[in-house]
Design a protein around this motif. Structure first.
Motif, PDB file in Angstrom:
ATOM      1  N   LEU A  55       4.176  13.757   2.090  1.00 47.86           N
ATOM      2  CA  LEU A  55       3.001  14.044   0.928  1.00 47.86           C
ATOM      3  C   LEU A  55       2.228  15.068   1.389  1.00 47.86           C
ATOM      4  O   LEU A  55       1.357  14.763   2.450  1.00 47.86           O
ATOM      5  CB  LEU A  55       2.249  12.760   0.551  1.00 47.86           C
ATOM      6  CG  LEU A  55       3.111  11.495   0.028  1.00 47.86           C
ATOM      7  CD1 LEU A  55       2.222  10.518  -0.485  1.00 47.86           C
ATOM      8  CD2 LEU A  55       4.024  12.039  -1.225  1.00 47.86           C
ATOM      9  N   TYR A  69      -7.972   9.928   6.440  1.00 44.66           N
ATOM     10  CA  TYR A  69      -7.325   9.908   7.616  1.00 44.66           C
ATOM     11  C   TYR A  69      -7.523  11.001   8.524  1.00 44.66           C
ATOM     12  O   TYR A  69      -7.160  12.156   8.322  1.00 44.66           O
ATOM     13  CB  TYR A  69      -5.793   9.858   7.307  1.00 44.66           C
ATOM     14  CG  TYR A  69      -5.127   8.777   6.427  1.00 44.66           C
ATOM     15  CD1 TYR A  69      -5.450   8.997   4.898  1.00 44.66           C
ATOM     16  CD2 TYR A  69      -4.755   7.763   6.746  1.00 44.66           C
ATOM     17  CE1 TYR A  69      -4.995   8.154   3.877  1.00 44.66           C
ATOM     18  CE2 TYR A  69      -3.901   6.878   5.979  1.00 44.66           C
ATOM     19  CZ  TYR A  69      -4.243   6.877   4.474  1.00 44.66           C
ATOM     20  OH  TYR A  69      -3.754   6.003   3.548  1.00 44.66           O
ATOM     21  N   HIS A 116       1.669  -2.316   2.759  1.00 44.38           N
ATOM     22  CA  HIS A 116       1.121  -3.208   1.977  1.00 44.38           C
ATOM     23  C   HIS A 116       1.286  -3.084   0.270  1.00 44.38           C
ATOM     24  O   HIS A 116       1.836  -2.289  -0.106  1.00 44.38           O
ATOM     25  CB  HIS A 116      -0.605  -3.082   1.976  1.00 44.38           C
ATOM     26  CG  HIS A 116      -0.956  -1.952   1.459  1.00 44.38           C
ATOM     27  ND1 HIS A 116      -0.728  -0.567   2.124  1.00 44.38           N
ATOM     28  CD2 HIS A 116      -1.421  -1.373   0.353  1.00 44.38           C
ATOM     29  CE1 HIS A 116      -1.384   0.413   1.569  1.00 44.38           C
ATOM     30  NE2 HIS A 116      -1.663  -0.005   0.154  1.00 44.38           N
ATOM     31  N   MET A 159      -1.755   3.829   7.721  1.00 40.56           N
ATOM     32  CA  MET A 159      -2.111   2.602   6.893  1.00 40.56           C
ATOM     33  C   MET A 159      -1.036   1.776   6.933  1.00 40.56           C
ATOM     34  O   MET A 159       0.163   2.100   6.729  1.00 40.56           O
ATOM     35  CB  MET A 159      -2.500   3.006   5.574  1.00 40.56           C
ATOM     36  CG  MET A 159      -2.904   1.813   4.513  1.00 40.56           C
ATOM     37  SD  MET A 159      -3.615   2.069   2.957  1.00 40.56           S
ATOM     38  CE  MET A 159      -5.158   2.996   3.349  1.00 40.56           C
TER      39      MET A 159
HETATM   40  O1  LIG Z   1      -2.927   7.396   1.590  1.00 44.72           O
HETATM   41  C1  LIG Z   1      -1.893   7.283   0.720  1.00 44.72           C
HETATM   42  O2  LIG Z   1      -1.111   7.865   0.552  1.00 44.72           O
HETATM   43  C2  LIG Z   1      -1.744   5.479   0.177  1.00 44.72           C
HETATM   44  C3  LIG Z   1      -3.118   4.810   0.244  1.00 44.72           C
HETATM   45  C4  LIG Z   1      -3.102   3.335  -0.150  1.00 44.72           C
HETATM   46  O3  LIG Z   1      -1.661   2.982  -0.258  1.00 44.72           O
HETATM   47  C5  LIG Z   1      -4.031   2.670  -0.545  1.00 44.72           C
HETATM   48  O4  LIG Z   1      -5.190   3.219  -0.390  1.00 44.72           O
HETATM   49  O5  LIG Z   1      -3.847   1.699  -1.030  1.00 44.72           O
END
Ligand SMILES: O=C(O)CCC(=O)C(=O)O
Ligand SMILES: [Fe+2]
Length: 200
Positions: free
Chosen positions: A154, A106, A115, A112
């Motif tokens: 996080l 990122y 999901h 994101m």
């Molecule tokens: O970047 C995150 O903390 C989550 C990533 C995620 O949900 C995924 O890669 O499916």
């Protein structure tokens, strides 16, 4: 509010382990470069991806799935660092190793959408997430998209486990606090998710 089986371990990895993981990811990316995945609907994702381990999650016009080869180079994914295999054995499952480590990059501005992770064969295995670099505003809800959600920051070195009832919890990353860490070359955040894609 968050389903049981979600484990949040802030600061689980010390600075040395974090730096070793970023180095391993960057070394792997020399052979398996970060690329911009395209959703089945034809839109580019906001994160860049690569992976480590026997398999990795990919998306293209044909849909979501796990593949043994990098979609751009056609070469196998680089191996998973031992540190990650050990972390999985300790926190997720001592008997069955993960067969995929998805690497999300990122840059500030990336996010994101909400999901579920549901392209794996056996939801009895958890998903183990490692955060490196800039702090992320992470959101997690329940098993239905409309369930209430909670936000959680996080930071680098934090580890989360989505297991049990939380294995199919909706989750996503709303934003990255750009410049909150200097760990990732070029800036931003790297998230690793260890998964068991194939049956044990
Ligand atoms: O970047 C995150 O903390 C989550 C990533 C995620 O949900 C995924 O890669 O499916
Ligand atoms: Fe996910």
């Amino acid at each position: 509010m968050i389903p049981s089986g979600f484990l949040y371990l802030p600061g689980r990895l010390d600075a040395e382990a974090q730096a070793a993981l970023v180095s391993a990811v960057m070394a792997g990316a020399e052979d398996a470069p970060f690329y911009t995945p395209i959703t089945p609907g034809g839109l580019p994702m906001r994160v860049e991806m690569t992976g480590m381990g026997p398999l990795n999650w990919i998306t293209d016009a044909a849909g979501y799935r796990y593949e043994a080869a990098h979609p751009v180079t056609g070469r196998p994914w680089p191996p998973m660092p031992q540190l990650l295999l050990d972390l999985w054995a300790e926190l997720a499952d001592p008997a069955t190793p993960p067969d995929a480590c998805l690497v999300n990059l990122y840059r500030p501005g990336a996010r994101m959408g909400l999901h579920q992770d549901r392209d794996e064969a056996d939801f009895g295995f958890p998903v183990l997430s490692v955060s490196l670099g800039d702090t992320a505003v992470f959101r997690i809800g329940g098993r239905k998209r409309t369930d209430p959600t909670r936000s959680l920051k996080l930071s680098s070195g934090d580890v989360c486990l989505l297991g049990g009832e939380a294995r199919l919890a909706y989750h996503g990353v709303d934003r990255i606090l750009g410049g909150s860490s200097r760990l990732v070359p070029g800036g931003g955040r790297i998230n690793l998710t260890l998964r068991r894609a194939r049956p044990a």
